[in-house]
Design an enzyme around this catalytic site. Sequence first.
Site, PDB file in Angstrom:
ATOM      1  N   LYS A   1       0.885  -1.166   0.000  1.00  0.00           N
ATOM      2  CA  LYS A   1       0.000   0.000   0.000  1.00  0.00           C
ATOM      3  C   LYS A   1       0.923   1.217   0.000  1.00  0.00           C
ATOM      4  O   LYS A   1       1.312   1.730   1.050  1.00  0.00           O
ATOM      5  CB  LYS A   1      -0.909  -0.026   1.236  1.00  0.00           C
ATOM      6  CG  LYS A   1      -2.060   0.944   1.151  1.00  0.00           C
ATOM      7  CD  LYS A   1      -3.077   0.669   2.242  1.00  0.00           C
ATOM      8  CE  LYS A   1      -4.146   1.756   2.300  1.00  0.00           C
ATOM      9  NZ  LYS A   1      -5.012   1.803   1.128  1.00  0.00           N
TER      10      LYS A   1
HETATM   11  N1  PPE Z   1      -7.687  -1.911  -2.718  1.00  0.00           N
HETATM   12  C1  PPE Z   1      -7.149  -0.667  -2.708  1.00  0.00           C
HETATM   13  C2  PPE Z   1      -6.459  -0.164  -3.918  1.00  0.00           C
HETATM   14  C3  PPE Z   1      -7.265   0.101  -1.545  1.00  0.00           C
HETATM   15  O1  PPE Z   1      -6.731   1.324  -1.528  1.00  0.00           O
HETATM   16  C4  PPE Z   1      -7.949  -0.406  -0.427  1.00  0.00           C
HETATM   17  C5  PPE Z   1      -8.102   0.429   0.820  1.00  0.00           C
HETATM   18  C6  PPE Z   1      -8.489  -1.708  -0.493  1.00  0.00           C
HETATM   19  C7  PPE Z   1      -8.325  -2.427  -1.666  1.00  0.00           C
HETATM   20  C8  PPE Z   1      -9.174  -2.347   0.678  1.00  0.00           C
HETATM   21  O2  PPE Z   1      -8.256  -2.654   1.699  1.00  0.00           O
HETATM   22  P1  PPE Z   1      -8.666  -2.674   3.235  1.00  0.00           P
HETATM   23  O3  PPE Z   1      -8.938  -1.278   3.646  1.00  0.00           O
HETATM   24  O4  PPE Z   1      -7.501  -3.272   3.908  1.00  0.00           O
HETATM   25  O5  PPE Z   1      -9.888  -3.529   3.342  1.00  0.00           O
HETATM   26  N2  PPE Z   1      -8.240   1.821   0.589  1.00  0.00           N
HETATM   27  C9  PPE Z   1      -7.988   2.751   1.658  1.00  0.00           C
HETATM   28  C10 PPE Z   1      -7.784   4.154   1.144  1.00  0.00           C
HETATM   29  C11 PPE Z   1      -8.950   4.817   0.557  1.00  0.00           C
HETATM   30  C12 PPE Z   1      -8.661   6.268   0.194  1.00  0.00           C
HETATM   31  O6  PPE Z   1      -9.497   6.829  -0.516  1.00  0.00           O
HETATM   32  O7  PPE Z   1      -7.656   6.833   0.612  1.00  0.00           O
HETATM   33  C13 PPE Z   1      -9.039   2.652   2.738  1.00  0.00           C
HETATM   34  O8  PPE Z   1     -10.114   2.114   2.523  1.00  0.00           O
HETATM   35  O9  PPE Z   1      -8.761   3.113   3.838  1.00  0.00           O
END
Ligand code: PPE
Length: 310
Positions: free
Chosen positions: A161
């Site tokens: 990330k």
């Molecule tokens: N894919 C991506 C690309 C992503 O950024 C997130 C989280 C997820 C999947 C889901 O991961 P998780 O939160 O561990 O279930 N995206 C973060 C950032 C969003 C933003 O706009 O900034 C979040 O949900 O916190």
Amino acid sequence: MGGGLQEEGKIWYNGEFVDWKEAKVHVLSHGLHYGSGVFEGIRCYATEKGSFIFRLKEHMDRLYRSADLYKMEIPYSKEEVKEAAKETIRINGLDACYIRPIAFYGFHHLGVNPADCPVDCAIAVWRWGAYLGEEALESGIRCTLSPWRRIDPNTLPVTAKATGHYLNSMLAVQDAKERGFDEAIMLDNSGYVAEGPGENIFAVKNAILYTPGAESSILPGITRSSVIELAQDIGYEVVEKPITKEELLSADELFFTGTAAEVSPIREIDNVTIGEGKRGEVTGDIQRKFFDVVNAKEEKYMRWLEPVYE
Ligand code: PPE
């Protein structure tokens, strides 16, 4: 979409609490020029039993894994950053919030090689309601298949990330908004479904859940893995496999998962109605279970919740 930041309170910055307006970086920071940072998005829920951070350990593990993938050394232990996250919430007196830890190469000199650049760390917290709107959790959102493919594992370590990776997400979101949709869905480089710009995706067909796996260039979401476990607990079968565009469009139900997005139904893709065009039954079951768990209503899953105020 997007958190309405309160421009006040304290931010944890390199081990100290500083005023919101003092938490600044130099314009020649490596992270600004080359996108060399790693971060997390975590939620803290206000429940009847107190304030709890959802899966703090897993988020911290992913933060350090992301840093490792970029050979970045975070100058604090996981335990210190965990404690700092809790302390940041306490010092700002919040009960429910979004938590954003970030580590990035700061200023030393300019040049692609980050050697000698310090690794700066910060944690900010703020109130952030439903990512795609309160209404979206109930009625679902309208998505479009993005013309931008999700970043490819041969180019970047996609499971990190990392801040720079979000240029890919940004293009997808901008395009979706410009064309009047709520959110994008991105395909991987082989044309299989990958994920949203900030969410993982699930399809439901004949009451079985399908979600793209590691081979589809996804960010391994913590909400995703939680939802897999919760769905199986309810009694649903969950299959991780590459998903074609056709399977996506002919699904009975679709939903996004993510820390910010939580469990958000998708009701339309490029003006094709998904299922009955509203939150489906299975999605409803999963959503209910998810909100019960994060709201400390399920004894069995209290192990996923970290108390902020003991
Ligand atoms: N894919 C991506 C690309 C992503 O950024 C997130 C989280 C997820 C999947 C889901 O991961 P998780 O939160 O561990 O279930 N995206 C973060 C950032 C969003 C933003 O706009 O900034 C979040 O949900 O916190």
